[in-house]
Enzyme design. Structure first.
Site, PDB file in Angstrom:
ATOM      1  N   LYS A  96       0.882  -1.174   0.000  1.00 38.93           N
ATOM      2  CA  LYS A  96       0.000   0.000   0.000  1.00 38.93           C
ATOM      3  C   LYS A  96       0.913   1.217   0.000  1.00 38.93           C
ATOM      4  O   LYS A  96       1.584   1.510   0.987  1.00 38.93           O
ATOM      5  CB  LYS A  96      -0.917   0.013   1.216  1.00 38.93           C
ATOM      6  CG  LYS A  96      -1.846   1.221   1.273  1.00 38.93           C
ATOM      7  CD  LYS A  96      -2.836   1.083   2.423  1.00 38.93           C
ATOM      8  CE  LYS A  96      -3.794   2.264   2.424  1.00 38.93           C
ATOM      9  NZ  LYS A  96      -3.216   3.459   3.085  1.00 38.93           N
ATOM     10  N   GLY A 157      -8.487   9.937   8.952  1.00 45.03           N
ATOM     11  CA  GLY A 157      -8.901  10.154  10.331  1.00 45.03           C
ATOM     12  C   GLY A 157      -9.910  11.259  10.542  1.00 45.03           C
ATOM     13  O   GLY A 157     -10.293  11.532  11.679  1.00 45.03           O
ATOM     14  N   ALA A 184      -9.655   5.985   3.458  1.00 46.72           N
ATOM     15  CA  ALA A 184      -9.469   7.151   4.335  1.00 46.72           C
ATOM     16  C   ALA A 184     -10.678   8.065   4.371  1.00 46.72           C
ATOM     17  O   ALA A 184     -11.343   8.298   3.364  1.00 46.72           O
ATOM     18  CB  ALA A 184      -8.237   7.965   3.945  1.00 46.72           C
ATOM     19  N   GLY A 185     -10.940   8.588   5.562  1.00 44.29           N
ATOM     20  CA  GLY A 185     -11.975   9.597   5.749  1.00 44.29           C
ATOM     21  C   GLY A 185     -13.344   9.069   6.108  1.00 44.29           C
ATOM     22  O   GLY A 185     -14.255   9.852   6.382  1.00 44.29           O
ATOM     23  N   THR A 207      -9.364   4.001  11.658  1.00 45.64           N
ATOM     24  CA  THR A 207      -9.707   4.827  12.812  1.00 45.64           C
ATOM     25  C   THR A 207     -11.171   4.719  13.200  1.00 45.64           C
ATOM     26  O   THR A 207     -11.507   4.704  14.388  1.00 45.64           O
ATOM     27  CB  THR A 207      -9.353   6.303  12.534  1.00 45.64           C
ATOM     28  OG1 THR A 207      -8.015   6.384  12.040  1.00 45.64           O
ATOM     29  CG2 THR A 207      -9.460   7.136  13.791  1.00 45.64           C
TER      30      THR A 207
END
Length: 260
Positions: A96, A157, A184-185, A207
């Site tokens: 990744k 995050g 992400a997000g 997260t």
């Protein structure tokens, strides 16, 4: 089934291994998510000493595919070096790829990302690039040889969910043969469902599960959301309309209900 570099998996939920309250909770959350691919930081594994050995043992117990990442790398050289170390440590050509441009937003350095991806692919790596939702960047990554592209929904995050739906939708339309993963997000299961409803092949998160009040329950919620979103996409979502459309037919309506 979803395909990553000619390997097929039944789970469309990839999950990270950082930030959990305890190793046991991490294990239980990954099991609850039903994930078959987990991301692992090379820096955590090499810097942990005995702790790192214990962590690796926990991962082995899960019987999952490991996707090492280059988290924290800011230059092409650093990312390439980290990827090569990860290949030696984890025994996999998967990586990744992250090349970060800004510490505050953790936004990818897309120029360096494309360069690093090309170098690694020539060296035999299967690259999973973390990028923005920019179509031009995604196309450059595909031209470099990436069969998987991982655009963000929002900064890492942030838990904001999809902030540029139109751009992600365009990516799906223009890259129909590329495995696309929203990375992400994402902060809520509904965000993951929305990504899958757009036709994205999978989502990757960390997260949102690790920092939940109950990571194990949240992992299960994300699993169900991903399944629901994918089922909805495959079933065919109706298009949104600007005006109302009656769901009850007017044919056969008694005359006294007719509007004069």
């Amino acid at each position: 089934m979803v395909s990553f570099y000619d390997r097929e998996f039944s789970s469309r939920l990839l999950i990270g291994t950082a930030l959990y309250p305890s190793p046991k909770i991490m294990q239980d959350a990954i099991r609850a998510a039903g994930s078959q691919i987990v991301t692992v930081s090379l820096r955590r594994e090499t810097a942990g000493g005995k702790t790192g050995d214990a962590f690796w043992s926990l991962i082995r117990e899960l019987d999952v595919t490991v996707l090492p990442n280059t988290a924290g790398c800011k230059t092409v050289r650093e990312a390439v070096t980290t990827a090569k170390l990860a290949r030696e440590l984890f025994g996999t050509s998967w990586i990744k790829l992250e090349v970060i441009a800004d510490n505050d937003t953790l936004q990818p350095d897309v120029v360096g990302l494309v360069e690093a991806a090309a170098i690694l692919i020539r060296d035999g790596f299967d690259v999973f690039p973390y990028c923005t939702e920019d179509l031009g960047v995604a196309m450059r990554l595909v031209e470099a040889g990436c069969k998987v592209v991982m655009p963000w929904a929002a900064p890492i995050g942030s838990a904001k969910g999809i902030t540029n739906r139109d751009a992600l939708k365009l990516l799906r339309e223009r890259l129909p043969d590329v495995t696309l993963v929203v990375d992400a997000g994402l902060g809520a299961p509904s965000h993951a469902a929305q990504a899958c409803e757009l036709g994205y092949d999978a989502v990757l998160l960390n997260t949102a599960v690790a920092k939940a009040a109950d990571p194990v329950v949240m992992a299960g919620a994300f699993r169900l959301a991903v399944e629901a979103g994918r089922n909805a996409y495959e079933a065919g979502l109706m298009e949104a309309r600007d005006f109302a459309s009656p769901s009850t037919p007017v044919v056969g309506t008694p005359f006294w209900h007719a509007v004069s």
